[in-house]
Enzyme design. Structure first.
Site, PDB file in Angstrom:
ATOM      1  N   ASP A 111       0.809  -1.216   0.000  1.00  0.00           N
ATOM      2  CA  ASP A 111       0.000   0.000   0.000  1.00  0.00           C
ATOM      3  C   ASP A 111       0.843   1.266   0.000  1.00  0.00           C
ATOM      4  O   ASP A 111       2.057   1.218   0.145  1.00  0.00           O
ATOM      5  CB  ASP A 111      -0.967  -0.004   1.207  1.00  0.00           C
ATOM      6  CG  ASP A 111      -0.277  -0.392   2.513  1.00  0.00           C
ATOM      7  OD1 ASP A 111       0.955  -0.431   2.553  1.00  0.00           O
ATOM      8  OD2 ASP A 111      -0.992  -0.654   3.491  1.00  0.00           O
ATOM      9  N   ASN A 134      -7.089  -2.471  14.627  1.00  0.00           N
ATOM     10  CA  ASN A 134      -8.480  -2.808  14.296  1.00  0.00           C
ATOM     11  C   ASN A 134      -8.575  -4.037  13.387  1.00  0.00           C
ATOM     12  O   ASN A 134      -9.630  -4.340  12.868  1.00  0.00           O
ATOM     13  CB  ASN A 134      -9.179  -1.608  13.644  1.00  0.00           C
ATOM     14  CG  ASN A 134      -8.542  -1.207  12.317  1.00  0.00           C
ATOM     15  OD1 ASN A 134      -7.618  -1.869  11.829  1.00  0.00           O
ATOM     16  ND2 ASN A 134      -9.033  -0.129  11.717  1.00  0.00           N
ATOM     17  N   GLU A 136      -9.626  -1.826   5.547  1.00  0.00           N
ATOM     18  CA  GLU A 136     -10.187  -1.478   6.843  1.00  0.00           C
ATOM     19  C   GLU A 136     -11.474  -2.264   7.099  1.00  0.00           C
ATOM     20  O   GLU A 136     -12.149  -2.690   6.154  1.00  0.00           O
ATOM     21  CB  GLU A 136     -10.507   0.024   6.869  1.00  0.00           C
ATOM     22  CG  GLU A 136      -9.303   0.944   6.675  1.00  0.00           C
ATOM     23  CD  GLU A 136      -8.463   1.115   7.937  1.00  0.00           C
ATOM     24  OE1 GLU A 136      -8.427   0.198   8.778  1.00  0.00           O
ATOM     25  OE2 GLU A 136      -7.822   2.175   8.066  1.00  0.00           O
TER      26      GLU A 136
HETATM   27  C1  F6R Z   1       1.605  -1.182   6.085  1.00  0.00           C
HETATM   28  C2  F6R Z   1       0.324  -1.839   6.248  1.00  0.00           C
HETATM   29  C3  F6R Z   1      -0.439  -1.781   7.520  1.00  0.00           C
HETATM   30  C4  F6R Z   1       0.414  -2.062   8.761  1.00  0.00           C
HETATM   31  C5  F6R Z   1      -0.435  -1.972  10.026  1.00  0.00           C
HETATM   32  C6  F6R Z   1       0.398  -2.163  11.273  1.00  0.00           C
HETATM   33  O1  F6R Z   1       2.113  -1.401   4.793  1.00  0.00           O
HETATM   34  O2  F6R Z   1      -0.118  -2.411   5.316  1.00  0.00           O
HETATM   35  O3  F6R Z   1      -1.489  -2.696   7.455  1.00  0.00           O
HETATM   36  O4  F6R Z   1       0.983  -3.329   8.656  1.00  0.00           O
HETATM   37  O5  F6R Z   1      -1.073  -0.743  10.081  1.00  0.00           O
HETATM   38  O6  F6R Z   1       1.267  -1.080  11.406  1.00  0.00           O
HETATM   39  P1  F6R Z   1       2.403  -1.064  12.500  1.00  0.00           P
HETATM   40  O7  F6R Z   1       3.371  -2.144  12.110  1.00  0.00           O
HETATM   41  O8  F6R Z   1       3.030   0.287  12.391  1.00  0.00           O
HETATM   42  O9  F6R Z   1       1.757  -1.330  13.804  1.00  0.00           O
END
Ligand code: F6R
Length: 240
Positions: free
Chosen positions: A67, A136, A143
């Site tokens: 992403d 979440n 999401e």
């Molecule tokens: C990032 C992504 C997100 C993160 C998630 C956890 O490329 O796709 O889904 O993996 O938000 O983020 P952290 O590791 O910062 O807790």
């Protein structure tokens, strides 16, 4: 789903790096699916060390990132483009032309999504995908929702994600409110998936990942239908 429970973040990162190293030993021209965020940084550090030690070779590797924020300039310090260069690409012998990240500068975002999905398909799909997990339960920027998108798409970020990511920006108002993300089917088409979870803030998401329910309100639970997923987590994330 196979679960590897670790004492701490460092052990989680080492175990994940070992799986990536084994993948590159078995298939030097692997297609790797990569994630950003705090969680995989330790794993990337260990992969850099292994590359420096001559244990693994990235020269034939291709990568696809999950992403990117949208819209965002590539040279913004918080773009995932910058993140990948700083945390992995500029430190290993990868050909930067073999790395793909959704383009946060694309004028036509819908067209960018279609082209990204097409490139993924033409590459033959991801061999090994690393995922983090949102508090979440999001994966990529998929999401929680009543319906989830299958393929690469533009999406709004939830308040939970914007607040969680605000730590990287000067203020919560600077966090982009949209992203381009691979969809659930794009992610699930990876041959093998490693999902990493570290810290207390992930304990609810990990609990949902390990019960026997599948729900679009915790997108990561769809991984239960994938035949080859390994969850590597530390004790705090596993607490519940
Ligand atoms: C990032 C992504 C997100 C993160 C998630 C956890 O490329 O796709 O889904 O993996 O938000 O983020 P952290 O590791 O910062 O807790």
């Amino acid at each position: 789903m196979k679960v590897i429970l670790c004492e701490n973040y460092d052990e989680m990162s080492a175990k994940a790096a070992n799986i990536f190293a084994a993948q590159l030993t078995l298939k030097p021209d692997s297609i790797l699916g990569l994630a950003t965020g705090s969680t995989p940084v330790g794993m990337y550090k260990k992969l850099i060390e292994k590359n420096e030690a001559g244990e693994i070779d990235f020269s034939a590797v291709r990568t696809f990132n999950l992403d990117e924020y949208y819209p965002i300039k590539r040279d913004n310090s918080q773009s995932y483009f910058t993140f990948m260069n700083e945390n992995l690409f500029s430190h290993v012998n990868i050909d930067i032309n073999n790395t793909c990240i959704p383009n946060g500068e694309a004028e036509d975002a819908e067209k960018e999504c279609k082209e990204y999905e097409k490139m993924l398909a033409e590459a033959g799909g991801v061999d090994l995908q690393v995922l983090g997990i949102g508090q979440n339960g999001h994966i990529g920027f998929n999401e929680p929702d009543e319906k989830l998108e299958s393929y690469t798409h533009v999406t709004g970020l939830t308040e939970s994600t914007i607040n969680a990511n605000a730590r990287f920006f000067d203020s919560v108002n600077d966090v982009p409110t949209k992203g381009i993300t691979m969809g659930m089917a794009s992610i699930m088409s990876a041959k093998k998936i490693v999902i990493l979870a570290s810290g207390e803030s992930k304990k609810d998401a990990v609990k949902a990942l390990l019960d026997d329910k599948i729900t679009t309100s915790v997108p990561a639970t769809l991984l239960k239908t994938h035949p080859d997923v390994i969850l590597i987590c530390d004790k705090e994330a596993y607490a519940l």
